[in-house]
Motif scaffolding. Structure first.
Motif, short mmCIF file in Angstrom:
data_model
loop_
_atom_site.label_atom_id
_atom_site.label_comp_id
_atom_site.label_asym_id
_atom_site.label_seq_id
_atom_site.Cartn_x
_atom_site.Cartn_y
_atom_site.Cartn_z
N HIS A 1 -59.26 26.17 34.96
CA HIS A 1 -59.75 27.05 33.91
C HIS A 1 -61.20 27.36 34.20
O HIS A 1 -62.07 26.51 34.09
N THR A 2 -61.42 28.60 34.59
CA THR A 2 -62.77 29.06 34.86
C THR A 2 -63.11 30.11 33.81
O THR A 2 -62.24 30.54 33.04
N LYS A 3 -64.34 30.54 33.82
CA LYS A 3 -64.74 31.60 32.90
C LYS A 3 -63.90 32.85 33.15
O LYS A 3 -63.47 33.52 32.21
N THR A 4 -63.62 33.12 34.43
CA THR A 4 -62.83 34.30 34.78
C THR A 4 -61.41 34.19 34.23
O THR A 4 -60.91 35.12 33.60
N THR A 5 -60.75 33.05 34.46
CA THR A 5 -59.37 32.91 33.97
C THR A 5 -59.32 32.92 32.44
O THR A 5 -58.39 33.46 31.85
N ASP A 6 -60.34 32.34 31.82
CA ASP A 6 -60.39 32.38 30.35
C ASP A 6 -60.56 33.80 29.84
O ASP A 6 -59.92 34.20 28.86
N LEU A 7 -61.40 34.59 30.51
CA LEU A 7 -61.60 35.99 30.11
C LEU A 7 -60.34 36.82 30.37
O LEU A 7 -60.01 37.71 29.58
N ILE A 8 -59.64 36.53 31.46
CA ILE A 8 -58.39 37.25 31.73
C ILE A 8 -57.39 36.96 30.61
O ILE A 8 -56.76 37.88 30.08
N SER A 9 -57.27 35.71 30.22
CA SER A 9 -56.37 35.35 29.11
C SER A 9 -56.79 36.04 27.82
O SER A 9 -55.95 36.52 27.05
N GLN A 10 -58.09 36.09 27.56
CA GLN A 10 -58.60 36.75 26.36
C GLN A 10 -58.25 38.24 26.39
O GLN A 10 -57.78 38.80 25.39
N PHE A 11 -58.45 38.90 27.54
CA PHE A 11 -58.14 40.32 27.68
C PHE A 11 -56.65 40.59 27.42
O PHE A 11 -56.29 41.51 26.70
N ILE A 12 -55.80 39.76 28.01
CA ILE A 12 -54.36 39.94 27.82
C ILE A 12 -54.00 39.76 26.36
O ILE A 12 -53.21 40.52 25.81
N GLY A 13 -54.62 38.78 25.70
CA GLY A 13 -54.38 38.56 24.28
C GLY A 13 -54.78 39.75 23.43
O GLY A 13 -54.16 40.04 22.41
N LEU A 14 -55.81 40.47 23.85
CA LEU A 14 -56.27 41.65 23.12
C LEU A 14 -55.37 42.87 23.38
O LEU A 14 -55.47 43.87 22.68
N ASN A 15 -54.53 42.78 24.39
CA ASN A 15 -53.69 43.91 24.80
C ASN A 15 -52.21 43.58 24.78
O ASN A 15 -51.45 44.08 25.60
N LEU A 16 -51.78 42.77 23.82
CA LEU A 16 -50.37 42.37 23.75
C LEU A 16 -49.43 43.54 23.50
O LEU A 16 -48.30 43.53 23.97
N GLU A 17 -49.88 44.52 22.76
CA GLU A 17 -49.00 45.61 22.36
C GLU A 17 -49.02 46.81 23.30
O GLU A 17 -48.35 47.79 23.05
N LYS A 18 -49.82 46.73 24.36
CA LYS A 18 -49.86 47.87 25.29
C LYS A 18 -50.06 47.38 26.71
O LYS A 18 -50.48 46.26 26.95
N GLY A 19 -49.74 48.22 27.63
CA GLY A 19 -49.95 47.90 29.03
C GLY A 19 -51.41 48.07 29.41
O GLY A 19 -52.18 48.74 28.71
N LYS B 1 -61.63 42.87 43.61
CA LYS B 1 -60.28 43.34 43.28
C LYS B 1 -59.20 42.38 43.77
O LYS B 1 -58.18 42.20 43.11
N THR B 2 -59.43 41.75 44.91
CA THR B 2 -58.44 40.82 45.45
C THR B 2 -58.18 39.67 44.49
O THR B 2 -57.03 39.29 44.26
N THR B 3 -59.23 39.15 43.90
CA THR B 3 -59.10 38.05 42.94
C THR B 3 -58.34 38.51 41.70
O THR B 3 -57.48 37.79 41.18
N ILE B 4 -58.64 39.70 41.23
CA ILE B 4 -57.95 40.24 40.06
C ILE B 4 -56.46 40.40 40.36
O ILE B 4 -55.61 39.93 39.59
#
Length: 137
Positions: free
Chosen positions: A7-25, A44-47
Motif C-alpha cells: 500500500h503506497t500513496k499511489t495505490t491508495d489514490l488509485i483506490s480512492q479514484f476508483i471509489g469516486l467513479n463507481l457509477e461510470k467508466g 503511464k507504464t505504472t498506471i
C-alpha cells in the motif's frame, strides 16, 4: 509464491479514484490526471500495470473505448457479476452501464444455446448514447 500487496500513496489514490467513479467508466488518462492533481507523478507504464493487475484480479472490467483509441475501465461491484451479463457503453461520455436485467440474460442464454456459442460477457458490450447524453443533444 504469492506476491505481497504493498500500500503506497499511489495505490491508495488509485483506490480512492476508483471509489469516486463507481457509477461510470474512466480512462487511464483520467486516472493519471487525478494522481497529478493529488501531487503524485506516475509514468503511464505504472498506471497501466496497476489497471491490468486489477482487471486480472476481477476488480475492474475493461472495454475498448468508443471515444478514443484506449480503453475504459470500471469497478466491479459485488452486486454486479460482470461475467453474467453484457454492458452498454456510451459513445459520447464513455460511461459503462451493466445490462443485468432478466430479459437480456435470457436472450444471451438463448442465442448461446441456439448457435452453439460461448460468449465472453466480460468483453461484450452494446454501444450507443446513454440517457444523459441523448437528452443533451
Amino acid at each position: 509464491m504469492l506476491q505481497k500487496s504493498y500500500h503506497t500513496k499511489t495505490t491508495d489514490l488509485i483506490s480512492q479514484f476508483i471509489g469516486l467513479n463507481l457509477e461510470k467508466g474512466f480512462t487511464a488518462g483520467e486516472l493519471s490526471d487525478f494522481l497529478k492533481s493529488n501531487g503524485v507523478e506516475v509514468n503511464k507504464t505504472t498506471i497501466y500495470r496497476n489497471l491490468d493487475k486489477m482487471t486480472e484480479n476481477g476488480q475492474l472490467i475493461k472495454h475498448k473505448s468508443m471515444i478514443n483509441e484506449g480503453f475504459v475501465y470500471q469497478a466491479v461491484e459485488d452486486v454486479h457479476h460482470c461475467e453474467e451479463h453484457i454492458h452498454f457503453q456510451c459513445c459520447k461520455c464513455g460511461s459503462v452501464i451493466h445490462l443485468d436485467d432478466s430479459k437480456t440474460a435470457e436472450y444471451l442464454k438463448s442465442i448461446s444455446s441456439e448457435l452453439g456459442l460461448k460468449i465472453d460477457l466480460n468483453l461484450s458490450s452494446l454501444n450507443g448514447l446513454c440517457q444523459k447524453c441523448r437528452t443533451q443533444d
